[in-house]
Design an enzyme around this catalytic site. Sequence first.
Site, PDB file in Angstrom:
ATOM      1  N   ASN A   7       0.874  -1.177   0.000  1.00  0.00           N
ATOM      2  CA  ASN A   7       0.000   0.000   0.000  1.00  0.00           C
ATOM      3  C   ASN A   7       0.911   1.227   0.000  1.00  0.00           C
ATOM      4  O   ASN A   7       1.434   1.627   1.035  1.00  0.00           O
ATOM      5  CB  ASN A   7      -0.888  -0.031   1.247  1.00  0.00           C
ATOM      6  N   LYS A  14       3.255   0.787   3.151  1.00  0.00           N
ATOM      7  CA  LYS A  14       2.945  -0.289   4.091  1.00  0.00           C
ATOM      8  C   LYS A  14       3.037  -1.613   3.335  1.00  0.00           C
ATOM      9  O   LYS A  14       2.674  -1.673   2.157  1.00  0.00           O
ATOM     10  CB  LYS A  14       1.524  -0.135   4.638  1.00  0.00           C
ATOM     11  N   ARG A  90      -2.613  -2.175  -3.392  1.00  0.00           N
ATOM     12  CA  ARG A  90      -3.870  -1.501  -3.098  1.00  0.00           C
ATOM     13  C   ARG A  90      -3.892  -0.187  -3.874  1.00  0.00           C
ATOM     14  O   ARG A  90      -2.903   0.553  -3.875  1.00  0.00           O
ATOM     15  CB  ARG A  90      -3.960  -1.231  -1.593  1.00  0.00           C
ATOM     16  N   HIS A 179     -13.108   2.478  -0.076  1.00  0.00           N
ATOM     17  CA  HIS A 179     -13.038   1.472   1.013  1.00  0.00           C
ATOM     18  C   HIS A 179     -13.708   0.156   0.600  1.00  0.00           C
ATOM     19  O   HIS A 179     -14.156  -0.608   1.449  1.00  0.00           O
ATOM     20  CB  HIS A 179     -13.752   1.959   2.301  1.00  0.00           C
ATOM     21  N   ARG A 240     -12.083  15.972   6.668  1.00  0.00           N
ATOM     22  CA  ARG A 240     -12.878  16.234   5.453  1.00  0.00           C
ATOM     23  C   ARG A 240     -14.308  16.631   5.824  1.00  0.00           C
ATOM     24  O   ARG A 240     -14.870  16.099   6.768  1.00  0.00           O
ATOM     25  CB  ARG A 240     -12.926  14.980   4.572  1.00  0.00           C
ATOM     26  N   GLU A 386      -8.165  -5.496   5.136  1.00  0.00           N
ATOM     27  CA  GLU A 386      -8.058  -5.204   3.702  1.00  0.00           C
ATOM     28  C   GLU A 386      -6.898  -5.970   3.069  1.00  0.00           C
ATOM     29  O   GLU A 386      -6.992  -6.397   1.924  1.00  0.00           O
ATOM     30  CB  GLU A 386      -7.876  -3.687   3.503  1.00  0.00           C
TER      31      GLU A 386
END
Length: 402
Positions: A7, A14, A90, A179, A240, A386
């Site tokens: 990722n 990661k 990802r 997601h 956000r 994930e």
Amino acid sequence: MYVLVVNAGSSSLKYQLMDTTAEKVLAKGVCERIGIDGHIEHKNEAGEKFERDIPMPNHSVAIQIVVDTLTDPEMGCIKDMSEIEAVGHRAAHGGNYFSDNVYIEGDVMDRFELCREIAPLHTGPHIMGIHGCTSVMPNVPQVIVFDTVFHKTMPDYAYMYAIPYDMYEKYSIRRYGFHGTSHCYVANEMAKVLGRPIEETKIITCHIGNGSSVTAVKGGKCIDTSMGFTPLAGLEMGTRCGDMDPAVVTYIMKKEGYTPDEMSNFMNKKCGLLGVSGVSSDSRELEAAAKAGNPRAILAANIMAYGIKKYIGSYTAAMNGVDAIVFTAGIGENNADMRARVCRDMEFYGIEFDEEANINTYKPAGPMEISKPGSKTKVYVIPTNEELMIARETEKIVSARK
Ligand code: ADP
């Protein structure tokens, strides 16, 4: 199959090396400060932590350091790089260019380049991560798993905005949703708990972290989700703003003299829990301030909870019912106060909320029920995974090629 899950962010990367047969993590870690100086934090299967500062001028060097660490006799878990059978990346946004996860070959990278325009902050680093793997492990098959793919089953009336149709055709402006890997994972785990084929279930999944989204999963398929063209839409998040009257955007731009980029930065970085509370974007600090009586921290938390509650209501209507509601991600898994704000006073929806079970659910290792045993609608906390989904999907796509 040994799959390296990557990722890649702009200055961080990661990784997890997973054995998909045993579905276990062999090692994981994160490279940080790429392009600045460089630092790696690595954990082996036993959970032992290794850290070191090491120059990482770019993502290719970071990947080389990951491979060196994985093959290191002391810190590592494999003898040789050749044991890595596939890499799963990802990716945040596949836009209209990718409706499925893909094996990297042919024109895939050219098409992925086109995603830069709609998701520049994410796509650039993802591409660097892929090029890094290609340079270090040229013969290892690579797959891209998109956060948007799970949402491709939305009906047109759910993904279309009420703008002139030619704008949709010209610019591919529509709801994509994000997601997806997480929503898909927890919905499937929830169906297992219900003991029914997922095709026969109606589940609402609430992925509540720094970024948050709620998804309606009917028969295992996404029929609607709260994020939109970008991950800015829907709920109030850490920094956000989520949904608001679109006229607010042009009004603030005029009043503050913001350019489009400045306005985008404002909505992504200065709003949400942070902007409302003036305390923090981190829910732990926000809850501490709320408990101490800070009215704006309480307000910020209430806006988030009310937003989630409203999505649960509207998605129950969209699915004509709901069997289970799932909370996941940083806040969903760990913040009992936020879950309680959402789930109280929801008897109309068949929810009998169990206050005690909710409080006792801290960092659960697996699915934990927070509704009462007889509750018609089940409410669960399910830790997301994930990386496991990406590894499974990578294995499936790579195996199909053999
Ligand atoms: P991201 O979207 O960056 O992946 P996460 O899913 O890690 O975000 O969620 C981060 C959020 O989870 C932060 O607001 C953080 O405060 C919250 N969080 C993490 N652990 C806890 C905890 N133990 N208690 C309350 N909130 C937590």
